[in-house]
Design a protein around this motif. Sequence first.
Motif, PDB file in Angstrom:
ATOM      1  N   ARG A  45      10.746  -0.345  -1.826  1.00  0.00           N
ATOM      2  CA  ARG A  45       9.812   0.132  -2.504  1.00  0.00           C
ATOM      3  C   ARG A  45      10.486   1.245  -3.724  1.00  0.00           C
ATOM      4  NH1 ARG A  45       4.298  -0.091  -2.607  1.00  0.00           N
ATOM      5  NH2 ARG A  45       4.352   1.903  -3.725  1.00  0.00           N
ATOM      6  N   LYS A  46       9.989   1.566  -4.764  1.00  0.00           N
ATOM      7  CA  LYS A  46      10.696   2.424  -5.841  1.00  0.00           C
ATOM      8  C   LYS A  46      10.951   3.668  -5.471  1.00  0.00           C
ATOM      9  CE  LYS A  46      10.169   3.649 -10.553  1.00  0.00           C
ATOM     10  NZ  LYS A  46       9.418   3.733 -11.994  1.00  0.00           N
ATOM     11  N   GLU A  47       9.888   4.415  -4.697  1.00  0.00           N
ATOM     12  CA  GLU A  47      10.002   5.717  -4.239  1.00  0.00           C
ATOM     13  C   GLU A  47      11.361   5.903  -3.406  1.00  0.00           C
ATOM     14  OE1 GLU A  47       6.422   4.438  -2.038  1.00  0.00           O
ATOM     15  OE2 GLU A  47       7.313   3.978  -4.086  1.00  0.00           O
ATOM     16  N   ASP A  84       0.938  -1.236   0.009  1.00  0.00           N
ATOM     17  CA  ASP A  84      -0.165   0.196  -0.187  1.00  0.00           C
ATOM     18  C   ASP A  84       0.958   1.248  -0.102  1.00  0.00           C
ATOM     19  OD1 ASP A  84      -2.270  -1.522  -0.024  1.00  0.00           O
ATOM     20  OD2 ASP A  84      -2.526  -1.480   2.085  1.00  0.00           O
ATOM     21  N   GLY A  85       2.191   1.054   0.107  1.00  0.00           N
ATOM     22  CA  GLY A  85       2.986   2.227  -0.043  1.00  0.00           C
ATOM     23  C   GLY A  85       2.929   2.894   1.540  1.00  0.00           C
ATOM     24  N   LYS A  86       2.408   2.325   2.517  1.00  0.00           N
ATOM     25  CA  LYS A  86       2.641   3.023   3.930  1.00  0.00           C
ATOM     26  C   LYS A  86       4.091   2.633   4.454  1.00  0.00           C
ATOM     27  CE  LYS A  86      -2.041   2.093   4.818  1.00  0.00           C
ATOM     28  NZ  LYS A  86      -3.136   1.397   5.780  1.00  0.00           N
ATOM     29  N   HIS A  95       8.321   2.020   3.246  1.00  0.00           N
ATOM     30  CA  HIS A  95       9.380   2.174   2.311  1.00  0.00           C
ATOM     31  C   HIS A  95      10.439   1.013   2.256  1.00  0.00           C
ATOM     32  CE1 HIS A  95       7.961   6.316   2.679  1.00  0.00           C
ATOM     33  NE2 HIS A  95       7.233   5.955   1.534  1.00  0.00           N
ATOM     34  N   HIS A 155       5.460  -9.548  -5.732  1.00  0.00           N
ATOM     35  CA  HIS A 155       5.680  -7.982  -5.830  1.00  0.00           C
ATOM     36  C   HIS A 155       6.988  -7.821  -6.568  1.00  0.00           C
ATOM     37  CE1 HIS A 155       2.144  -6.184  -4.206  1.00  0.00           C
ATOM     38  NE2 HIS A 155       2.238  -7.105  -3.215  1.00  0.00           N
ATOM     39  N   GLU A 211       7.972  -5.012  -8.857  1.00  0.00           N
ATOM     40  CA  GLU A 211       8.012  -3.742  -8.120  1.00  0.00           C
ATOM     41  C   GLU A 211       9.034  -3.461  -7.162  1.00  0.00           C
ATOM     42  OE1 GLU A 211       4.001  -3.328  -6.464  1.00  0.00           O
ATOM     43  OE2 GLU A 211       3.446  -5.155  -7.822  1.00  0.00           O
ATOM     44  N   TYR A 212       9.426  -4.539  -6.505  1.00  0.00           N
ATOM     45  CA  TYR A 212      10.498  -4.047  -5.333  1.00  0.00           C
ATOM     46  C   TYR A 212      11.894  -4.616  -5.891  1.00  0.00           C
ATOM     47  CZ  TYR A 212       6.304  -4.539  -2.437  1.00  0.00           C
ATOM     48  OH  TYR A 212       4.873  -4.468  -1.852  1.00  0.00           O
TER      49      TYR A 212
END
Length: 285
Positions: A186-188, A46-48, A50, A62, A65-66
Amino acid sequence: MSLVIAEISYTNILPMFYYVDREKLKHAGCEFVPAIPSQLNQDMADGKVHVGGISSFAYGEHSEEYQVLPDLSVSAMKQVGSIFLFSKKPIEELGGASIALTSSSATSVNLLKIILSKFYQLNVTYTTMAPNYSVMMNDHDACLLIGDDAILTSFSKQDAIYQYDLGCLWKLFTGFPMTFALFAIRKEAWEKHGELLAEVHRQFLKSKLLSRNNRFSEMITSIRVQLGGTTDFWQTYFAGLNYELTETHLEGLHHFYDLAYELNLLTQKVNKVSIWNPTENFHSV
């Protein structure tokens, strides 16, 4: 935006966190949040969160994505010591049985399904429940517990109950170590916090090294206050765990993912595990 780092409370991942300089990282822009494995898996999706030690299975869901931090995992070369199937009968006799699964796990739940289906050719029924041994065993033939729940149950279980270590079973049938958790990003996080992420990685590696070099002695002292157990028990427990991420670990992971895909536990085949590299962004293996 701060870099949110999830921290699992289980003892098996503690060596990577015990000597982390939290104040330094908080001052630099990190935030530490507590989590259980299943919740962390969802919070990462959910992006909560990182960065966190997520279930290896959740990484498989994932994998496009990861990325994962290099040289870090929660693995077992053989026995893991904290992921147990407790059973009223021998594992070979569990055909048609009902098994209660802890709601706290992803990797271990799917590992058990692989072991019983692929290695023992057993058809069983599963029910997911909160990790409470007495409640789980009240209406089921066996139950799966992980982490400190599994350890504390092993201290007090009845002699008539069979206990199976999933790390040992995986090693027996495949010859590979089992990697239960990976430190995912995560990407960010790698795009916006590259320098800070590098410091977080250094802190994790430092904590792992210090813990190993003192035979986990300081950490064990604090664990005994919370959970009990003897120093010898905890030293044996940590000696059975492995915190590396070598090519052999990755081979075992790919085999796990392939079997999960064959059983439709994963909807997509995992073609690579992407390792974060601060100078090259990442490479795949």
